[in-house]
Design a protein around this motif. Structure first.
Motif: not given
Length: 270
Positions: A87, A92-94, A125, A197, A199-201
C-alpha cells in the motif's frame, strides 16, 4: 439534530477486528469529547441503507457511493492508511482477483470460460473495479469471457466461501479486507490465492453524513491522529494493519465515479 453515530462495518473482517474497530472509534470519540455511540450494523443488513442515514458522525463508506453523493450531503473525515508494504504508506487499496488455493489457474486468462463471482454490482472493489479490469480482455476477445456469473456474494467472505464450495472459479476481494483476513484469520484466507490485482485507487474513507462544524471535524481528525500514538492502542493498530490516517482531497474520489461511468459490460455479459 439527533446525536450522530459511529460505525466501522466495512472493514470488520473478523469478530476480533470488529471489536478492535469499535474500541478504536470509541477511543477517538472520547479523545474528541464527543458523546456519540458506536453502533453495530452487521451483515446481511445492506450497507447502502447505512450510508443513506443522515446521522453518521464517523463511518466507513465505499469510495464509489461517496464520489457519487450530492455535494454537501457527506463530508470526508479521513482515510485509513494500511500498513502492508504494497500500500506504499498511502490511503489507497486494490481489488485482489483470487482463485481457490488448489486451483490449476495461474493467470487471469486461465479462468476465462468458467464462472466469475462478484459481491455486489455497485461495489467498487467487489464489482466495478473488477469489471473495469476485465473490459479490455472482453474487447480484445470480441466475445464473452465467462460462461456464467454469480453475484450477490455480499462481501469478501462470501467470495471466499463461494470459491471454496466450487460455485465460482474466480472472484474479487477488497485488498485491505483481504490483508485483514490474512493477518487475523489466516486459515480462512489461505483457501484462496491472488492471480492478479487492479491498479490502486483511493481507499474507502471515514465520512460524516451528519452536519459537522469545523471544530468538530478538526477534533475528530486530531483524535484519529492521536490514536496512532496511543500506547494502549498498539495491539489494536497491529491487528488492524494501520499505519495511520490521512485526509485526502475529496476530489480524488472522482476517479472512482469516472471508472463507474465507463461503458463496461455487466458481469453477465463479460
Amino acid at each position: 439534530m439527533s446525536t450522530p453515530v459511529a460505525n466501522a462495518r466495512m472493514y470488520s473482517a473478523t469478530p476480533q477486528v470488529r471489536a478492535d474497530w469499535k474500541e478504536l472509534l470509541a477511543w477517538v470519540l472520547r479523545r474528541a469529547n464527543l458523546d456519540w455511540p458506536v453502533i453495530d450494523y452487521d451483515p446481511p443488513a445492506p450497507l447502502n441503507a447505512l450510508w443513506a442515514r443522515d446521522d453518521l458522525g464517523i463511518a466507513m463508506m465505499c469510495g464509489l457511493p461517496f464520489s457519487l453523493r450530492e455535494a454537501g450531503t457527506v463530508q470526508l473525515v479521513a482515510a485509513p492508511v494500511p500498513s502492508p508494504a504494497r500500500f506504499d504508506r498511502k490511503p489507497v487499496y486494490f481489488t485482489d482477483i483470487v482463485v481457490r488455493a488448489d486451483s490449476p489457474f495461474q493467470r487471469l486468462e486461465d479462468t476465462f470460460g468458467g464462472t466469475v463471482g462478484y459481491t455486489l454490482a455497485d461495489s467498487m472493489s467487489g464489482g466495478v473495479a473488477f469489471r473495469a479490469h476485465l473490459a479490455p480482455y472482453r474487447a480484445q476477445r470480441g466475445s464473452r469471457l465467462y460462461a456464467r456469473a454469480v453475484g450477490d456474494l455480499i462481501h469478501a467472505r462470501g467470495v471466499i466461501d463461494a470459491l471454496d464450495r466450487g460455485e465460482i472459479d474466480v472472484g474479487p476481494l477488497d485488498a485491505y479486507y483481504h490483508e485483514l483476513l490474512r493477518h487475523n484469520d489466516p486459515a480462512f484466507a489461505s483457501r484462496v490465492r491472488i492471480i492478479a490485482s487492479t491498479q490502486p485507487t483511493p481507499i474507502p474513507p471515514l465520512i460524516a453524513t451528519a452536519s459537522l462544524d469545523d471544530s468538530t471535524l478538526a477534533s475528530l481528525r486530531f483524535a484519529l491522529q492521536a490514536s496512532m500514538q496511543a500506547a494502549e492502542l498498539a495491539a489494536i493498530r497491529e491487528r488492524l494493519l494501520l499505519a495511520g490516517f490521512a485526509v485526502p482531497d475529496a476530489q480524488d474520489y472522482q476517479l472512482l465515479a469516472a471508472i463507474s461511468r465507463r461503458v463496461v459490460p455487466a458481469f453477465e455479459e463479460l
